[in-house]
Design a protein around this motif. Structure first.
Motif, PDB file in Angstrom:
ATOM      1  N   GLU A   7      -9.469  -1.113  34.276  1.00  0.00           N
ATOM      2  CA  GLU A   7     -10.885  -0.818  34.540  1.00  0.00           C
ATOM      3  C   GLU A   7     -11.144   0.683  34.503  1.00  0.00           C
ATOM      4  O   GLU A   7     -11.952   1.199  35.265  1.00  0.00           O
ATOM      5  CB  GLU A   7     -11.301  -1.378  35.911  1.00  0.00           C
ATOM      6  CG  GLU A   7     -10.965  -2.820  36.149  1.00  0.00           C
ATOM      7  CD  GLU A   7     -12.072  -3.772  35.710  1.00  0.00           C
ATOM      8  OE1 GLU A   7     -12.998  -3.336  34.996  1.00  0.00           O
ATOM      9  OE2 GLU A   7     -12.001  -4.957  36.083  1.00  0.00           O
ATOM     10  N   THR A  10     -14.801   2.095  34.546  1.00  0.00           N
ATOM     11  CA  THR A  10     -15.776   1.907  35.615  1.00  0.00           C
ATOM     12  C   THR A  10     -15.274   2.254  37.012  1.00  0.00           C
ATOM     13  O   THR A  10     -16.086   2.489  37.899  1.00  0.00           O
ATOM     14  CB  THR A  10     -16.230   0.433  35.647  1.00  0.00           C
ATOM     15  OG1 THR A  10     -15.064  -0.389  35.642  1.00  0.00           O
ATOM     16  CG2 THR A  10     -17.088   0.092  34.447  1.00  0.00           C
ATOM     17  N   ASP A  82     -15.723  -3.459  38.323  1.00  0.00           N
ATOM     18  CA  ASP A  82     -16.530  -3.311  37.116  1.00  0.00           C
ATOM     19  C   ASP A  82     -17.955  -2.822  37.384  1.00  0.00           C
ATOM     20  O   ASP A  82     -18.781  -2.795  36.485  1.00  0.00           O
ATOM     21  CB  ASP A  82     -16.562  -4.629  36.336  1.00  0.00           C
ATOM     22  CG  ASP A  82     -17.131  -5.773  37.166  1.00  0.00           C
ATOM     23  OD1 ASP A  82     -17.634  -5.505  38.274  1.00  0.00           O
ATOM     24  OD2 ASP A  82     -17.073  -6.917  36.707  1.00  0.00           O
ATOM     25  N   ARG A 186     -23.048  -6.512  34.612  1.00  0.00           N
ATOM     26  CA  ARG A 186     -21.746  -5.917  34.344  1.00  0.00           C
ATOM     27  C   ARG A 186     -21.906  -4.776  33.339  1.00  0.00           C
ATOM     28  O   ARG A 186     -22.481  -4.950  32.272  1.00  0.00           O
ATOM     29  CB  ARG A 186     -20.855  -6.984  33.726  1.00  0.00           C
ATOM     30  CG  ARG A 186     -19.458  -6.991  34.202  1.00  0.00           C
ATOM     31  CD  ARG A 186     -18.785  -8.200  33.614  1.00  0.00           C
ATOM     32  NE  ARG A 186     -19.248  -9.415  34.286  1.00  0.00           N
ATOM     33  CZ  ARG A 186     -18.657  -9.928  35.341  1.00  0.00           C
ATOM     34  NH1 ARG A 186     -17.592  -9.329  35.826  1.00  0.00           N
ATOM     35  NH2 ARG A 186     -19.090 -11.023  35.894  1.00  0.00           N
TER      36      ARG A 186
END
Lengths: 224, 118
Positions: A7, A10, A82, A186
């Motif tokens: 990830e 983010t 996220d 998202r």
């Protein structure tokens, strides 16, 4: 506590967002990512734990909870990496637990679900007997007694932080509350559970099976 | 041409031999070994005296004796696989718990001893 698998895009934003709202300790549990997730989390000022092998979302969360317990934290809040969950709702989420009214709080956003998802949840609600709106939300706060239950070997057998976890908690007579929170679309990537049709099918059948197998039996409970 | 009980007898002796060899070489846990020895003996007896299954089948009212042996074998294999899967799930759980405790300890050690971070 933020479980993260690849990830890097983010995770920093999520951590900075949390820091703007509260001054809590932030832990990122890295589920053996192959990108720069850990570095990003570090430079954003979070603590990190890196798992040596990929263990899956729920077990990464359990690792974080285990660490929290060993360091004597009384509340653990789990948040997706996220950027789906707004840090603005953190204080609202822990309020019922701080007030000792509830053991687990689930952050729900009723707008986010589409029709099929709502229908699925309804089916699972019926079978499991849980009266909760959002059973898949990963935005949750756990108090001390829920933390203990989530560290049991029984909980290790679960795959996702969703229905199985909730059924375990409610079978152990934990008081669960749902709190309305802010959720975003998202920013990057796709849901791990709903990534493909086959994945959805596997997830649904697995959950359904678990749901049926774990129905609490009143006569069994009474004999304990 | 070999007599059928010689063929099945040879097969049985090989199976029994392999099991004993595995135990001897410590490739098979003694806890598991007893069960396998029992099965090896059963294979041995049925192998050397295949007519035995005919007799048992007639007692149980099974018309075609070889199916009795096959059905029992399949049931045993099925049960064994099921047990194996269950045992594997348990092991998977144990490994997960061990992994979690390990990384938690690592982290706490790192908190106390920042220099040891690699």
């Amino acid at each position: 506590m933020i479980p993260a698998f690849n990830e890097e895009q983010t995770v920093m934003g999520v951590i900075l967002g949390i820091k703007k709202e509260v001054d809590w300790d932030i832990l990122v549990v890295d589920d053996n990512s192959i990108d720069a997730t850990v570095d990003e989390a570090h430079s954003a000022g979070a603590m990190t734990i890196s798992l040596p092998t990929r263990t899956g979302a729920w077990r990464a969360i359990q690792t974080g909870i285990r660490y929290a317990k060993s360091e004597k934290y009384n509340i653990v809040v789990t948040m997706d990496a996220d950027g789906q969950h707004s840090a603005k709702s953190l204080k609202d989420l822990v309020k019922p637990i701080l007030a000792n009214q509830y053991d687990t709080a689930i952050g729900v956003c009723t707008n986010r679900a589409n029709y099929t998802r709502k229908l699925t949840w309804k089916v699972f609600r019926k079978i499991s007997g849980l009266s909760l709106e959002d059973i898949t939300s990963g935005y949750r706060a756990y108090g001390a007694s829920s933390i203990n239950i989530l560290l049991s070997p029984e909980a290790t057998m679960l795959t996702f932080q969703d229905l199985g976890v909730l059924m375990l908690l409610s079978n152990e007579r934990q008081k669960i509350v749902e709190t309305e929170v802010v959720m975003f679309e998202r920013n990057f990537g796709i849901s791990k559970i709903y990534s493909s049709w086959i994945a959805i099918w596997v997830y649904l059948t697995q959950t359904l099976l678990l749901c049926i197998a774990k129905i609490s039996m009143p006569w069994y409970r009474n004999s304990e | 041409m070999l007599g059928y009980n010689l063929t099945s007898g040879i097969l049985a002796v090989i199976v029994v031999g392999v099991i004993f060899w595995l135990i001897r070489k410590d490739h098979l846990h003694p806890k598991k070994a007893l069960g396998w020895v029992t099965i090896a003996c059963a294979i041995g007896v049925i192998g050397i005296f295949p007519r035995l299954s005919d007799w048992i089948a007639s007692k149980l009212g099974v018309g075609y004796p070889p199916t009795l042996v096959l059905v029992i074998s399949i049931i045993l294999i099925f049960l064994k696989l099921l047990r194996l899967d269950a045992a594997r799930s348990q092991e998977d759980k144990k490994i997960a718990i061990l992994t979690q405790r390990l990384v938690v300890l690592e982290k706490r050690f790192e908190n106390v001893n920042p220099k040891n971070k690699d």
